[in-house]
Every structure is written in C-alpha cells, then in structure tokens.
Design a protein around this motif. Sequence first.
Motif, short mmCIF file in Angstrom:
data_model
loop_
_atom_site.label_atom_id
_atom_site.label_comp_id
_atom_site.label_asym_id
_atom_site.label_seq_id
_atom_site.Cartn_x
_atom_site.Cartn_y
_atom_site.Cartn_z
N LEU A 177 0.83 -1.21 0.00
CA LEU A 177 0.00 0.00 0.00
C LEU A 177 0.86 1.26 0.00
CD1 LEU A 177 -2.92 -0.84 2.46
CD2 LEU A 177 -3.07 -0.46 0.00
N ALA A 178 1.98 1.21 0.67
CA ALA A 178 2.86 2.37 0.75
C ALA A 178 3.44 2.74 -0.61
CB ALA A 178 3.98 2.11 1.75
N THR A 179 3.46 1.79 -1.55
CA THR A 179 4.01 2.06 -2.88
C THR A 179 2.99 2.67 -3.84
OG1 THR A 179 3.50 -0.12 -3.83
CG2 THR A 179 5.59 0.10 -2.61
N LEU A 180 1.72 2.64 -3.46
CA LEU A 180 0.68 3.17 -4.34
C LEU A 180 0.66 4.70 -4.33
CD1 LEU A 180 -2.39 0.92 -3.41
CD2 LEU A 180 -0.91 0.70 -5.41
N PRO A 181 0.22 5.28 -5.45
CA PRO A 181 0.00 6.73 -5.43
C PRO A 181 -1.05 7.08 -4.37
CG PRO A 181 -0.09 5.88 -7.68
CD PRO A 181 -0.04 4.69 -6.75
N GLU A 182 -0.96 8.28 -3.82
CA GLU A 182 -1.83 8.70 -2.71
C GLU A 182 -3.32 8.48 -3.01
OE1 GLU A 182 -3.27 9.94 0.82
OE2 GLU A 182 -1.16 9.63 0.37
N LYS A 183 -3.76 8.87 -4.19
CA LYS A 183 -5.19 8.74 -4.54
C LYS A 183 -5.63 7.28 -4.51
CE LYS A 183 -8.91 10.54 -6.76
NZ LYS A 183 -9.56 11.80 -6.61
N GLN A 184 -4.85 6.40 -5.15
CA GLN A 184 -5.19 4.98 -5.18
C GLN A 184 -5.17 4.39 -3.78
OE1 GLN A 184 -2.64 2.99 -7.98
NE2 GLN A 184 -3.46 4.14 -9.71
N ARG A 185 -4.18 4.77 -2.99
CA ARG A 185 -4.08 4.26 -1.62
C ARG A 185 -5.30 4.68 -0.80
NH1 ARG A 185 0.86 5.54 -0.62
NH2 ARG A 185 0.45 7.67 0.05
N SER A 186 -5.68 5.94 -0.91
CA SER A 186 -6.83 6.45 -0.15
C SER A 186 -8.12 5.73 -0.55
CB SER A 186 -7.00 7.95 -0.40
OG SER A 186 -5.89 8.65 0.06
N LYS A 242 -2.06 -6.86 -6.47
CA LYS A 242 -1.94 -8.26 -6.90
C LYS A 242 -0.57 -8.52 -7.53
CE LYS A 242 -6.78 -9.33 -7.91
NZ LYS A 242 -7.73 -9.65 -8.99
N LYS A 243 -0.16 -7.62 -8.40
CA LYS A 243 1.13 -7.78 -9.08
C LYS A 243 2.27 -7.77 -8.07
CE LYS A 243 4.02 -5.68 -12.63
NZ LYS A 243 4.16 -4.57 -13.57
N GLU A 244 2.26 -6.82 -7.17
CA GLU A 244 3.33 -6.69 -6.18
C GLU A 244 3.37 -7.89 -5.24
OE1 GLU A 244 6.68 -5.24 -4.59
OE2 GLU A 244 5.64 -4.35 -6.30
N LEU A 245 2.21 -8.36 -4.79
CA LEU A 245 2.20 -9.52 -3.90
C LEU A 245 2.65 -10.78 -4.61
CD1 LEU A 245 -1.07 -8.87 -1.85
CD2 LEU A 245 1.30 -8.50 -1.14
N ALA A 246 2.34 -10.90 -5.88
CA ALA A 246 2.80 -12.06 -6.67
C ALA A 246 4.33 -12.05 -6.78
CB ALA A 246 2.16 -12.07 -8.04
#
Length: 68
Positions: free
Chosen positions: A14-23, A61-65
């Motif tokens: 989650l910390a790697t996501l852009p702010e808008k997507q994370r929110s 999903k991509k990052e966890l994979a």
Amino acid sequence: YNGDEIQQKLTTTLATLPEKQRSVFILKYFEEKKYDEIAAITGTSVGALKASYHHAVQKIKKELALQE
C-alpha cells in the motif's frame, strides 16, 4: 503465510501506491465505504474512483505475486 505476514506485505505494498489509489483502496477495502460515500469524501466522481480502485487492486496483486 500467517495473518501477520500477509498484513505486513499488504501494508508495504500500500505504501508504494499513489496517494489517490491508496486512499480509495483504504476507504473501500478496509473501511467498507460505498463509492458514493467515497465520492462525497474525496470530491471525485464515482467513475474515477472505480478506476482508481481497480488500478490499486491490480498493482497490489502484481506486487504480492512478485513477493512470493
């Protein structure tokens, strides 16, 4: 994986996501808000929120994979 490991991986991702997507992801997934509620909170259209949420889920999903 146990629950703690999964939670840590999700938090890191989650910390790697852009702010808008994370929110949007946090409001939708963790706080279980409806898109119209999120739209009122963020001042963003429902369509844009759905797109942001979709992109966030795909990136997670991509990052966890990759972490497996």
